[in-house]
Design a protein around this motif. Structure first.
Motif, mmCIF file in Angstrom:
data_model
loop_
_atom_site.group_PDB
_atom_site.id
_atom_site.type_symbol
_atom_site.label_atom_id
_atom_site.label_comp_id
_atom_site.label_asym_id
_atom_site.label_seq_id
_atom_site.Cartn_x
_atom_site.Cartn_y
_atom_site.Cartn_z
ATOM 1 N N ILE A 97 1.139 -1.351 -0.381
ATOM 2 C CA ILE A 97 -0.147 -0.271 0.125
ATOM 3 C C ILE A 97 0.741 1.477 0.163
ATOM 4 N N LYS A 98 1.391 2.489 -1.067
ATOM 5 C CA LYS A 98 2.080 3.158 -1.390
ATOM 6 C C LYS A 98 0.625 4.066 -0.813
ATOM 7 N N VAL A 99 1.293 5.313 0.151
ATOM 8 C CA VAL A 99 0.196 6.391 0.447
ATOM 9 C C VAL A 99 1.049 7.187 0.005
ATOM 10 N N GLN A 100 0.684 8.262 -0.349
ATOM 11 C CA GLN A 100 1.000 9.860 -0.792
ATOM 12 C C GLN A 100 0.721 11.090 -0.801
ATOM 13 N N ASP A 101 0.271 12.111 -0.477
ATOM 14 C CA ASP A 101 -0.388 13.467 -0.636
ATOM 15 C C ASP A 101 -0.164 13.768 -2.154
ATOM 16 N N LEU A 102 -1.172 14.882 -2.369
ATOM 17 C CA LEU A 102 -1.977 15.215 -3.799
ATOM 18 C C LEU A 102 -0.810 15.746 -4.040
ATOM 19 N N SER A 103 0.700 16.496 -3.411
ATOM 20 C CA SER A 103 1.449 17.237 -3.860
ATOM 21 C C SER A 103 3.135 16.621 -4.415
ATOM 22 N N GLU A 104 3.036 15.111 -4.073
ATOM 23 C CA GLU A 104 3.373 13.356 -4.012
ATOM 24 C C GLU A 104 5.199 14.003 -3.696
ATOM 25 N N GLU A 105 5.354 15.010 -2.439
ATOM 26 C CA GLU A 105 6.475 15.396 -2.173
ATOM 27 C C GLU A 105 6.582 14.250 -0.539
ATOM 28 N N ALA A 106 5.582 13.646 -0.077
ATOM 29 C CA ALA A 106 5.074 12.999 1.002
ATOM 30 C C ALA A 106 5.174 11.675 0.953
ATOM 31 N N GLU A 107 5.554 10.538 0.668
ATOM 32 C CA GLU A 107 5.309 8.839 0.283
ATOM 33 C C GLU A 107 4.902 8.361 1.250
ATOM 34 N N LEU A 108 4.327 6.978 1.770
ATOM 35 C CA LEU A 108 5.070 5.624 2.458
ATOM 36 C C LEU A 108 4.594 4.404 2.026
ATOM 37 N N THR A 109 5.483 3.643 1.949
ATOM 38 C CA THR A 109 4.716 2.206 1.600
ATOM 39 C C THR A 109 5.058 1.184 2.963
ATOM 40 N N PHE A 110 3.196 0.728 3.224
ATOM 41 C CA PHE A 110 3.415 -0.488 3.804
ATOM 42 C C PHE A 110 2.946 -1.479 3.253
ATOM 43 N N CYS A 111 3.678 -2.766 4.319
ATOM 44 C CA CYS A 111 3.515 -4.206 3.334
ATOM 45 C C CYS A 111 2.630 -4.703 4.593
ATOM 46 N N VAL A 112 1.320 -5.230 3.963
ATOM 47 C CA VAL A 112 0.546 -6.145 4.817
ATOM 48 C C VAL A 112 0.451 -7.069 3.927
ATOM 49 N N HIS A 113 -0.579 -8.001 4.578
ATOM 50 C CA HIS A 113 -1.159 -9.648 3.757
ATOM 51 C C HIS A 113 -3.227 -9.189 3.167
ATOM 52 N N ARG A 114 -1.921 -9.411 1.544
ATOM 53 C CA ARG A 114 -3.774 -9.495 0.736
ATOM 54 C C ARG A 114 -4.844 -10.381 1.493
ATOM 55 N N LEU A 115 -4.805 -11.339 2.883
ATOM 56 C CA LEU A 115 -6.536 -11.892 2.533
ATOM 57 C C LEU A 115 -6.815 -11.198 3.313
ATOM 58 N N ILE A 116 -6.459 -11.169 4.643
ATOM 59 C CA ILE A 116 -6.957 -9.891 4.922
ATOM 60 C C ILE A 116 -7.324 -8.503 5.150
ATOM 61 N N LEU A 117 -6.740 -8.284 3.310
ATOM 62 C CA LEU A 117 -7.512 -6.879 3.224
ATOM 63 C C LEU A 117 -9.093 -7.736 2.309
ATOM 64 N N MET A 118 -8.752 -8.740 1.737
ATOM 65 C CA MET A 118 -10.262 -9.242 1.444
ATOM 66 C C MET A 118 -11.635 -9.049 1.837
ATOM 67 N N ILE A 119 -11.233 -9.556 3.486
ATOM 68 C CA ILE A 119 -12.249 -9.663 4.224
ATOM 69 C C ILE A 119 -12.534 -8.360 3.710
ATOM 70 N N TYR A 120 -12.765 -7.189 4.011
ATOM 71 C CA TYR A 120 -13.237 -6.312 3.466
ATOM 72 C C TYR A 120 -13.962 -6.249 1.907
ATOM 73 N N PRO A 121 -14.865 -6.692 1.527
ATOM 74 C CA PRO A 121 -15.844 -6.341 0.049
ATOM 75 C C PRO A 121 -14.950 -4.839 -1.034
#
Length: 329
Positions: A97-121
């Motif tokens: 999951i890549k998180v950035q602001d509209l100016s693209e000056e700041a960016e964060l990346t998180f590694c998560v588990h797809r199986l967990i996220l798929m619980i949320y339709p």
């Protein structure tokens, strides 16, 4: 008022008698209600008591709400703690999951588990999905990790400083349940701003995000404090949409109809000065008038005043002011 709870209720006007109309009588509460209006009672202003029966409250002392107080949102399941540790360790994560602001000056990346996220339709992920990019205001970046952890644990601590960011993230990701829960936390923050600026801003934010629970909570608070709202500096900044919603409520508390109509007149004049009347339709004005609940003679007067001001968007202010002077004479 900033207190976390009450110790006891004191009847009989012990702390002094109030004044003005008595709005609630013969209250029957179970203790689980979120507001007084959820309790059973005779009806607004239906009473046979006097101010000698006014109730007082002894509040818990020394525990005032501060900006550091945490409010727990907990929809946890049996494995929440273990899943939280899985998020913390990041073992076997397979989705980015890549998180950035509209100016693209700041960016964060998180590694998560797809199986967990798929619980949320609501996330609309598929078996082939491997990454997701979202735009989030940089001011909220520090809260993203706690928000993503909620997907694992269904638990999150929300404070005054983080509430709007958590709500915004829930809106971006489409997690409506969390939006509603954080909206309820907002209700604990609502009374803390006596200028009403926070409440008005919060309502407009709730409209933008489609959070009906938050809209209702803010409107209820403003309605119960209607007389103070009418006299506050923020009154002139109330939007057409918000005015329409307020005037439709049966729990809008003001001293009398004349006070409400005078406040409406001030509001209309201010909108005319800022040319905001040109941006709306006469149908919207009609809605505002219909729900004002005023006496017919006053209602007719204000209707003509509004029509006059509305037409001034195309004609001259002098003609409109003459119209108002004749009606108010």
């Amino acid at each position: 008022m900033g207190f976390p709870g009450a110790i006891s209720a004191i009847p009989g006007g012990t702390y002094g008698e109030g004044s003005g109309p008595i709005w609630l009588d013969d209250m029957k509460c179970k203790g689980s209600e979120s507001s007084l209006s959820d309790c059973s009672f005779k009806g607004w202003a239906v009473t046979d008591c006097t101010h000698k029966e006014d109730a007082g409250v002894v509040c818990e002392a020394g525990k005032y709400i501060t900006s550091n107080r945490q409010y727990s949102v907990d929809n946890s399941l049996g494995l929440s703690d273990d899943l939280g540790l899985l998020f913390d360790r990041g073992d076997g994560c397979d989705f980015s999951i890549k998180v950035q602001d509209l100016s693209e000056e700041a960016e964060l990346t998180f590694c998560v588990h797809r199986l967990i996220l798929m619980i949320y339709p609501e996330l609309n992920l598929t078996n082939e999905s491997r990454n997701l990019s979202v735009n989030v205001s940089q001011t909220c970046h520090s809260h993203v990790s706690a928000f993503l952890r909620y997907f694992y644990t269904r638990q999150i601590e929300v404070s005054i400083t983080s509430a709007q960011c958590v709500h915004q993230l829930a809106f971006i990701f489409g997690v409506k349940k969390l939006m509603e829960d954080v909206g309820r936390v907002f209700t604990l923050l609502i009374p803390q701003d006596t200028t009403f600026q926070t409440q008005v801003s919060m309502y407009e934010y709730a409209v933008r995000t489609g959070d009906f629970v938050l809209q209702e909570n803010v409107l209820q608070y403003l309605s119960w404090n209607g007389e103070f709202l009418l006299s506050s500096p923020v009154w002139s900044s109330v939007s057409f949409h918000m005015m329409d919603a307020l005037l439709q409520r049966s729990d809008l508390i003001v001293k009398d109809e004349a006070l409400l109509l005078k406040a409406l007149e001030r509001w209309i004049q201010d909108k005319a000065q800022h040319s905001e009347l040109c941006k709306t339709s006469q149908n919207e004005f009609s809605n505002i008038l219909i729900f004002a609940g005023a006496a017919v003679t006053f209602l007719v007067m204000v209707t003509v005043v509004i029509t006059c001001i509305y037409r001034e968007c195309k004609k001259k202010m002098m003609l409109c002011m003459l119209c108002m002077q004749v009606l108010l004479a």
